[in-house]
Design an enzyme around this catalytic site. Structure first.
Site, PDB file in Angstrom:
ATOM      1  N   MET A 188     -11.949  -5.571   4.541  1.00  0.00           N
ATOM      2  CA  MET A 188     -11.176  -4.676   5.411  1.00  0.00           C
ATOM      3  C   MET A 188     -10.970  -5.346   6.775  1.00  0.00           C
ATOM      4  SD  MET A 188     -10.385  -2.076   3.628  1.00  0.00           S
ATOM      5  CE  MET A 188      -9.531  -1.241   4.961  1.00  0.00           C
TER       6      MET A 188
ATOM      7  N   ASP B 223      -7.039  -6.184   3.804  1.00  0.00           N
ATOM      8  CA  ASP B 223      -6.375  -4.880   3.899  1.00  0.00           C
ATOM      9  C   ASP B 223      -6.463  -4.349   5.325  1.00  0.00           C
ATOM     10  OD1 ASP B 223      -5.382  -2.358   3.418  1.00  0.00           O
ATOM     11  OD2 ASP B 223      -7.026  -1.719   2.100  1.00  0.00           O
ATOM     12  N   GLY B 224      -5.274  -4.163   5.943  1.00  0.00           N
ATOM     13  CA  GLY B 224      -5.208  -3.538   7.263  1.00  0.00           C
ATOM     14  C   GLY B 224      -4.527  -4.414   8.294  1.00  0.00           C
ATOM     15  N   GLY B 225      -3.383  -3.947   8.788  1.00  0.00           N
ATOM     16  CA  GLY B 225      -2.691  -4.674   9.850  1.00  0.00           C
ATOM     17  C   GLY B 225      -2.090  -5.998   9.416  1.00  0.00           C
TER      18      GLY B 225
ATOM     19  N   GLY C  63      -9.310   4.206   6.482  1.00  0.00           N
ATOM     20  CA  GLY C  63      -8.977   5.616   6.708  1.00  0.00           C
ATOM     21  C   GLY C  63      -7.524   5.854   7.079  1.00  0.00           C
ATOM     22  N   PHE C  64      -6.896   4.882   7.723  1.00  0.00           N
ATOM     23  CA  PHE C  64      -5.529   5.102   8.205  1.00  0.00           C
ATOM     24  C   PHE C  64      -4.706   3.820   8.106  1.00  0.00           C
ATOM     25  CE2 PHE C  64      -8.335   8.076  10.229  1.00  0.00           C
ATOM     26  CZ  PHE C  64      -7.660   9.280  10.079  1.00  0.00           C
ATOM     27  N   GLY C  65      -3.418   3.993   7.797  1.00  0.00           N
ATOM     28  CA  GLY C  65      -2.490   2.874   7.849  1.00  0.00           C
ATOM     29  C   GLY C  65      -2.037   2.643   9.283  1.00  0.00           C
ATOM     30  N   GLY C  66      -1.353   1.529   9.488  1.00  0.00           N
ATOM     31  CA  GLY C  66      -0.705   1.271  10.774  1.00  0.00           C
ATOM     32  C   GLY C  66      -1.635   0.860  11.905  1.00  0.00           C
TER      33      GLY C  66
ATOM     34  N   ASP D 237      -4.576   3.835  -2.214  1.00  0.00           N
ATOM     35  CA  ASP D 237      -5.701   4.197  -1.347  1.00  0.00           C
ATOM     36  C   ASP D 237      -6.144   5.628  -1.611  1.00  0.00           C
ATOM     37  OD1 ASP D 237      -6.111   1.894   0.463  1.00  0.00           O
ATOM     38  OD2 ASP D 237      -4.029   2.279   1.041  1.00  0.00           O
TER      39      ASP D 237
ATOM     40  N   SER E  73       0.837  -1.207   0.000  1.00  0.00           N
ATOM     41  CA  SER E  73       0.000   0.000   0.000  1.00  0.00           C
ATOM     42  C   SER E  73       0.866   1.249   0.000  1.00  0.00           C
ATOM     43  CB  SER E  73      -0.922   0.012   1.212  1.00  0.00           C
ATOM     44  OG  SER E  73      -1.538   1.277   1.300  1.00  0.00           O
TER      45      SER E  73
ATOM     46  N   MET F  89     -11.928   4.947  -1.305  1.00  0.00           N
ATOM     47  CA  MET F  89     -12.653   5.195  -0.056  1.00  0.00           C
ATOM     48  C   MET F  89     -13.288   6.566  -0.209  1.00  0.00           C
ATOM     49  SD  MET F  89      -9.847   3.584   2.529  1.00  0.00           S
ATOM     50  CE  MET F  89      -8.571   3.631   1.279  1.00  0.00           C
TER      51      MET F  89
ATOM     52  N   GLY G  52       0.888  -2.207   4.027  1.00  0.00           N
ATOM     53  CA  GLY G  52       1.480  -0.879   3.929  1.00  0.00           C
ATOM     54  C   GLY G  52       2.727  -0.775   4.767  1.00  0.00           C
ATOM     55  N   SER G  53       2.535  -0.506   6.053  1.00  0.00           N
ATOM     56  CA  SER G  53       3.678  -0.272   6.926  1.00  0.00           C
ATOM     57  C   SER G  53       4.610  -1.484   7.003  1.00  0.00           C
ATOM     58  CB  SER G  53       3.188   0.124   8.326  1.00  0.00           C
ATOM     59  OG  SER G  53       2.061  -0.611   8.695  1.00  0.00           O
TER      60      SER G  53
ATOM     61  N   MET H  89      -8.717   8.537  -0.669  1.00  0.00           N
ATOM     62  CA  MET H  89      -9.637   8.928   0.417  1.00  0.00           C
ATOM     63  C   MET H  89     -10.095  10.359   0.200  1.00  0.00           C
ATOM     64  SD  MET H  89      -7.423   7.613   3.630  1.00  0.00           S
ATOM     65  CE  MET H  89      -6.637   6.000   3.661  1.00  0.00           C
TER      66      MET H  89
ATOM     67  N   HIS I 234      -8.026   1.382  -4.492  1.00  0.00           N
ATOM     68  CA  HIS I 234      -9.026   1.209  -3.431  1.00  0.00           C
ATOM     69  C   HIS I 234      -9.681   2.556  -3.161  1.00  0.00           C
ATOM     70  CE1 HIS I 234      -9.656   0.188   1.151  1.00  0.00           C
ATOM     71  NE2 HIS I 234     -10.787   0.330   0.509  1.00  0.00           N
TER      72      HIS I 234
ATOM     73  N   HIS J 254      -1.074  -1.193  -4.292  1.00  0.00           N
ATOM     74  CA  HIS J 254      -2.370  -0.800  -3.730  1.00  0.00           C
ATOM     75  C   HIS J 254      -2.385   0.717  -3.549  1.00  0.00           C
ATOM     76  CE1 HIS J 254      -6.022  -1.761  -1.379  1.00  0.00           C
ATOM     77  NE2 HIS J 254      -5.656  -0.782  -0.560  1.00  0.00           N
TER      78      HIS J 254
HETATM   79  C1  DX5 Z   1      -6.540   1.785   5.244  1.00  0.00           C
HETATM   80  C2  DX5 Z   1      -6.014   1.454   3.882  1.00  0.00           C
HETATM   81  C3  DX5 Z   1      -4.919   0.464   3.876  1.00  0.00           C
HETATM   82  C4  DX5 Z   1      -3.672   0.876   4.624  1.00  0.00           C
HETATM   83  C5  DX5 Z   1      -3.044  -0.377   5.179  1.00  0.00           C
HETATM   84  O1  DX5 Z   1      -7.726   2.479   5.127  1.00  0.00           O
HETATM   85  O2  DX5 Z   1      -7.058   0.935   3.082  1.00  0.00           O
HETATM   86  O3  DX5 Z   1      -4.589   0.036   2.563  1.00  0.00           O
HETATM   87  O4  DX5 Z   1      -2.731   1.556   3.828  1.00  0.00           O
HETATM   88  O5  DX5 Z   1      -1.968  -0.035   5.981  1.00  0.00           O
HETATM   89  P1  DX5 Z   1      -1.262  -1.068   6.979  1.00  0.00           P
HETATM   90  O6  DX5 Z   1      -0.824  -2.242   6.167  1.00  0.00           O
HETATM   91  O7  DX5 Z   1      -0.135  -0.281   7.533  1.00  0.00           O
HETATM   92  O8  DX5 Z   1      -2.304  -1.458   8.002  1.00  0.00           O
HETATM   93 ZN    ZN Z   2      -6.569   0.043   1.131  1.00  0.00          ZN
END
Ligand code: DX5
Ligand code: ZN
Length: 209
Positions: free
Chosen positions: A136, A170-172, A141-144, A34, A7, A67, A192-193, A36, A65, A32
């Site tokens: 999801m 997607d996420g964590g 909305g946020f990474g990490g 994102d 991501s 959002m 992502g992270s 928003m 993706h 990926h």
């Molecule tokens: C969150 C995004 C994700 C995000 C994932 O709304 O859709 O794609 O970047 O980030 P990580 O992998 O760090 O949870």
């Molecule tokens: Zn995403």
């Protein structure tokens, strides 16, 4: 083999070209992206001009993706920008059927995404028409953020209903949560992270497969 979709949200935005080179060199197949709008989710990321610019320098599969509210209104713009997969949220206000048809009419693959509070059953009627379901595993909305294990039963239910649809999570996602998702039936892992923040991205990607 599981496809890895790093991501971009977790990349260094000053050096996007180098960041793309880095993940391409270590074997990521997808990217990926994102998008928003500050309305559908309480955050604003990047949009069409960034995707259009990156398209010129990358052959990765662009996994966009959305959002955003009313994604149907933007299908043409993302097609022009070079999206390969265009994924919208079931909760985002556009008619899902019409949105899927518009995505296909522009030659893209269609994805439908559900937030943690939406049951798997809500996407089952669309499975014959979409190429991808994005489950999801955090609130969008946020990474990490921390992985929510409740997504695993949803992945199982969707996989039981279709052998062929791409199921993306997607996420964590990290080495441990990624393995749980693969066992449940996911075929694409968004990270992502875990990938962009890794000292050794090659090792991070290998641990996801
Ligand atoms: C969150 C995004 C994700 C995000 C994932 O709304 O859709 O794609 O970047 O980030 P990580 O992998 O760090 O949870
Ligand atoms: Zn995403």
């Amino acid at each position: 083999m599981t496809k890895i979709s790093p991501s971009l949200l977790a990349a260094d935005f000053c050096r996007l070209d180098r960041e793309l080179d880095k993940i391409t060199a270590v074997g990521a197949e997808w990217l990926h992206l994102d998008v928003m709008d500050g309305v559908f989710v309480p955050n604003i990321s990047f949009g069409i001009p960034v995707i259009q610019s990156l398209r010129k320098i990358s052959k990765l599969t662009f996994d966009v993706h959305l959002m955003i509210q009313e994604p149907l209104a933007y299908v043409d713009a993302f097609a022009d920008a070079g999206a390969d997969f265009l994924t919208f949220h079931l909760e985002s206000g556009s008619d899902p059927q019409k949105t899927i048809e518009a995505i296909h009419a522009r030659g893209m693959k269609a994805g439908i995404s559900i937030k943690p509070g939406t049951p798997a059953e809500a996407v089952l009627p669309y499975l014959p028409q979409v190429e991808l379901v994005l489950v999801m595993s955090v609130e969008p909305g946020f990474g990490g953020q921390k992985f929510m294990p409740s997504c695993l039963d949803k992945i199982r239910a969707i996989r039981a209903a279709s052998d062929t649809v791409e199921i993306s999570v997607d996420g964590g996602i990290n080495g441990m949560t990624g393995a749980l998702c693969r066992e449940a039936g996911a075929s694409v892992l968004v990270a992502g992270s875990y990938v962009f923040g890794a000292k050794d991205p090659a090792e991070a990607i290998a641990s996801l497969r």
